[in-house]
Design a protein around this motif. Sequence first.
Motif, short mmCIF file in Angstrom:
data_model
loop_
_atom_site.label_atom_id
_atom_site.label_comp_id
_atom_site.label_asym_id
_atom_site.label_seq_id
_atom_site.Cartn_x
_atom_site.Cartn_y
_atom_site.Cartn_z
N HIS A 82 11.44 -19.00 9.14
CA HIS A 82 12.37 -18.35 10.08
C HIS A 82 13.63 -19.19 10.33
CE1 HIS A 82 9.33 -15.32 10.74
NE2 HIS A 82 8.44 -16.30 10.95
N LYS A 83 13.76 -20.28 9.57
CA LYS A 83 14.95 -21.15 9.67
C LYS A 83 15.21 -21.58 11.12
CE LYS A 83 15.49 -20.56 5.32
NZ LYS A 83 14.71 -21.46 4.50
N LEU A 84 14.16 -22.08 11.76
CA LEU A 84 14.27 -22.54 13.14
C LEU A 84 14.78 -23.97 13.25
CD1 LEU A 84 10.79 -21.22 14.39
CD2 LEU A 84 13.01 -20.14 14.71
N LEU A 85 14.56 -24.76 12.22
CA LEU A 85 14.83 -26.19 12.29
C LEU A 85 16.28 -26.53 12.00
CD1 LEU A 85 11.57 -27.46 10.55
CD2 LEU A 85 12.08 -27.34 13.01
N LYS A 86 16.79 -27.49 12.78
CA LYS A 86 18.17 -27.97 12.63
C LYS A 86 18.14 -29.47 12.35
CE LYS A 86 19.65 -23.95 14.09
NZ LYS A 86 19.58 -22.95 13.09
N GLY A 87 19.24 -29.97 11.82
CA GLY A 87 19.36 -31.40 11.59
C GLY A 87 19.88 -31.69 10.20
N THR A 88 20.30 -32.93 10.01
CA THR A 88 20.90 -33.33 8.74
C THR A 88 20.26 -34.57 8.15
OG1 THR A 88 22.57 -34.61 9.92
CG2 THR A 88 23.15 -32.32 9.34
N GLY A 89 19.26 -35.12 8.81
CA GLY A 89 18.62 -36.34 8.33
C GLY A 89 17.78 -36.10 7.08
N ASN A 90 17.26 -37.17 6.54
CA ASN A 90 16.47 -37.08 5.32
C ASN A 90 15.12 -36.39 5.53
OD1 ASN A 90 18.39 -38.37 3.77
ND2 ASN A 90 17.53 -40.41 4.17
N LEU A 91 14.55 -36.51 6.72
CA LEU A 91 13.20 -36.00 6.94
C LEU A 91 13.03 -35.22 8.24
CD1 LEU A 91 10.77 -36.25 5.09
CD2 LEU A 91 10.09 -38.30 6.31
N ILE A 92 13.55 -35.75 9.33
CA ILE A 92 13.33 -35.15 10.65
C ILE A 92 14.21 -33.93 10.85
CG2 ILE A 92 13.53 -35.54 13.13
CD1 ILE A 92 12.81 -38.48 12.61
N ARG A 93 13.61 -32.90 11.44
CA ARG A 93 14.33 -31.70 11.86
C ARG A 93 13.88 -31.38 13.28
NH1 ARG A 93 17.04 -32.86 8.35
NH2 ARG A 93 17.76 -31.69 6.54
#
Length: 146
Positions: free
Chosen positions: A88-99
């Motif tokens: 559902h494309k809920l996750l945000k962020g630009t880091g390598n692993l964490i969202r």
Amino acid sequence: METFRPIHQDFQFFLSFKNQEIIDVFNDLRHYVLDVYPDCNELLYQTHALTSVFSISEKLSDAFCMIPIYTNHLNLGFNKGTLLKDPHKLLKGTGNLIRHISVKKADDYRNPKVKALILEAIEFAIADMAKPGQTIGKTISKIKRK
């Protein structure tokens, strides 16, 4: 059935400096995560943010999600968020692993889509665990108070 686990006194000390709205949302979100996986361990940190981390063992590397509390907001973070399907494309962020999911109110996390994401993160953490461990449902403070 709602899981009750008291907040560790080290964490409570720093939490008491936050505004009441943030505290209320944190408490509800924490209970929500504990209800999804009552046997998880909770690791507590005070670094750039006051953070409650939920793990399938006593190791941070086996964590499946976290709740970092910043000055004016909090997130529901996923330690290996880039590796989750997140349909559902809920996750945000630009880091390598964490969202993360930005959290302002209960509707942001009390829904079937977020619960499914938490369950997927738990399953992923169990499958990804380097060495089988044991969850015992305890709270471990890593906070150093002066």
